[in-house]
Design a protein around this motif. Structure first.
Motif, PDB file in Angstrom:
ATOM      1  N   UNK A  65       0.815  -1.201   0.000  1.00 18.93           N
ATOM      2  CA  UNK A  65       0.000   0.000   0.000  1.00 18.93           C
ATOM      3  C   UNK A  65       0.849   1.251   0.000  1.00 18.93           C
ATOM      4  N   UNK A  66       0.166   2.367  -0.027  1.00 17.08           N
ATOM      5  CA  UNK A  66       0.841   3.654  -0.003  1.00 17.08           C
ATOM      6  C   UNK A  66       1.170   4.029   1.437  1.00 17.08           C
ATOM      7  N   UNK A  67       2.235   4.813   1.623  1.00 21.20           N
ATOM      8  CA  UNK A  67       2.592   5.205   2.989  1.00 21.20           C
ATOM      9  C   UNK A  67       1.654   6.268   3.527  1.00 21.20           C
ATOM     10  N   UNK A  68       1.329   6.161   4.797  1.00 19.73           N
ATOM     11  CA  UNK A  68       0.698   7.268   5.507  1.00 19.73           C
ATOM     12  C   UNK A  68       1.754   8.366   5.559  1.00 19.73           C
ATOM     13  N   UNK A  69       1.383   9.582   5.248  1.00 21.02           N
ATOM     14  CA  UNK A  69       2.368  10.655   5.160  1.00 21.02           C
ATOM     15  C   UNK A  69       3.126  10.863   6.470  1.00 21.02           C
ATOM     16  N   UNK A  70       2.447  10.765   7.593  1.00 20.40           N
ATOM     17  CA  UNK A  70       3.127  10.932   8.883  1.00 20.40           C
ATOM     18  C   UNK A  70       4.189   9.854   9.084  1.00 20.40           C
ATOM     19  N   UNK A  71       3.864   8.635   8.708  1.00 20.59           N
ATOM     20  CA  UNK A  71       4.831   7.530   8.827  1.00 20.59           C
ATOM     21  C   UNK A  71       6.005   7.768   7.889  1.00 20.59           C
ATOM     22  N   UNK A  72       5.727   8.188   6.658  1.00 20.44           N
ATOM     23  CA  UNK A  72       6.802   8.441   5.704  1.00 20.44           C
ATOM     24  C   UNK A  72       7.716   9.556   6.196  1.00 20.44           C
ATOM     25  N   UNK A  73       7.138  10.611   6.763  1.00 24.39           N
ATOM     26  CA  UNK A  73       7.956  11.694   7.301  1.00 24.39           C
ATOM     27  C   UNK A  73       8.860  11.187   8.417  1.00 24.39           C
ATOM     28  N   UNK A  74       8.353  10.298   9.254  1.00 24.27           N
ATOM     29  CA  UNK A  74       9.180   9.734  10.321  1.00 24.27           C
ATOM     30  C   UNK A  74      10.316   8.903   9.744  1.00 24.27           C
ATOM     31  N   UNK A  75      10.026   8.098   8.722  1.00 21.80           N
ATOM     32  CA  UNK A  75      11.062   7.269   8.099  1.00 21.80           C
ATOM     33  C   UNK A  75      12.145   8.134   7.456  1.00 21.80           C
ATOM     34  N   UNK A  76      11.729   9.210   6.793  1.00 16.97           N
ATOM     35  CA  UNK A  76      12.695  10.115   6.172  1.00 16.97           C
ATOM     36  C   UNK A  76      13.494  10.829   7.252  1.00 16.97           C
ATOM     37  N   UNK A  77      12.817  11.335   8.267  1.00 15.77           N
ATOM     38  CA  UNK A  77      13.506  12.015   9.371  1.00 15.77           C
ATOM     39  C   UNK A  77      14.554  11.124  10.016  1.00 15.77           C
ATOM     40  N   UNK A  78      14.206   9.849  10.240  1.00 10.87           N
ATOM     41  CA  UNK A  78      15.139   8.925  10.881  1.00 10.87           C
ATOM     42  C   UNK A  78      16.430   8.770  10.091  1.00 10.87           C
ATOM     43  N   UNK A  79      16.388   9.039   8.785  1.00  8.98           N
ATOM     44  CA  UNK A  79      17.578   8.908   7.949  1.00  8.98           C
ATOM     45  C   UNK A  79      18.306  10.231   7.712  1.00  8.98           C
ATOM     46  N   UNK A  80      17.577  11.331   7.645  1.00 13.59           N
ATOM     47  CA  UNK A  80      18.239  12.597   7.297  1.00 13.59           C
ATOM     48  C   UNK A  80      18.432  13.550   8.472  1.00 13.59           C
ATOM     49  N   UNK A  81      17.643  13.406   9.537  1.00 12.21           N
ATOM     50  CA  UNK A  81      17.749  14.300  10.696  1.00 12.21           C
ATOM     51  C   UNK A  81      17.210  13.605  11.939  1.00 12.21           C
ATOM     52  N   UNK A  82      17.868  12.527  12.382  1.00  8.39           N
ATOM     53  CA  UNK A  82      17.318  11.705  13.467  1.00  8.39           C
ATOM     54  C   UNK A  82      17.066  12.446  14.774  1.00  8.39           C
ATOM     55  N   UNK A  83      17.760  13.534  15.003  1.00  8.88           N
ATOM     56  CA  UNK A  83      17.583  14.278  16.263  1.00  8.88           C
ATOM     57  C   UNK A  83      16.398  15.233  16.204  1.00  8.88           C
ATOM     58  N   UNK A  84      15.831  15.412  15.035  1.00 12.44           N
ATOM     59  CA  UNK A  84      14.775  16.402  14.836  1.00 12.44           C
ATOM     60  C   UNK A  84      13.408  15.900  15.295  1.00 12.44           C
TER      61      UNK A  84
END
Length: 94
Positions: A65-84
């Motif tokens: 399925x498609x990602x829930x946007x909030x979940x996708x933002x968390x996955x991206x954050x965990x890779x590009x700005x984990x402290x944010x």
């Protein structure tokens, strides 16, 4: 090439360009300084994959399925700005 590079590969047969564009817009709005570039990559066969520097973050086929946007933002954050903090987006989603 600017890094990190986020790619959204979307299915042209399924006409998912608008979904890919909206997803890119949301991620660029959230990660204004953390992303080096965002690329939309036309594909076929029902693909909707999100990758950062070649590493798959979300695959519609694998996650079924498609990602829930909030979940996708968390996955991206965990890779590009984990402290944010993502504020209200960091709340648990069921």
């Amino acid at each position: 090439m600017r890094t990190p590079r986020l790619e959204i590969e979307y299915c042209t047969q399924c006409r998912w360009l608008l979904r890919a564009g909206w997803t890119a817009q949301e991620l660029l709005t959230t990660f204004t300084t953390e992303l080096g570039e965002v690329a939309l990559i036309p594909g076929t066969g029902g693909v909707f994959d999100v990758r950062i520097d070649g590493e798959t973050v979300w695959s519609r086929k694998e996650q079924e399925g498609f990602p829930d946007l909030a979940v996708l933002k968390q996955l991206v954050r965990d890779r590009v700005a984990p402290e944010r903090s993502l504020g209200h987006t960091d709340r648990k989603h069921s």
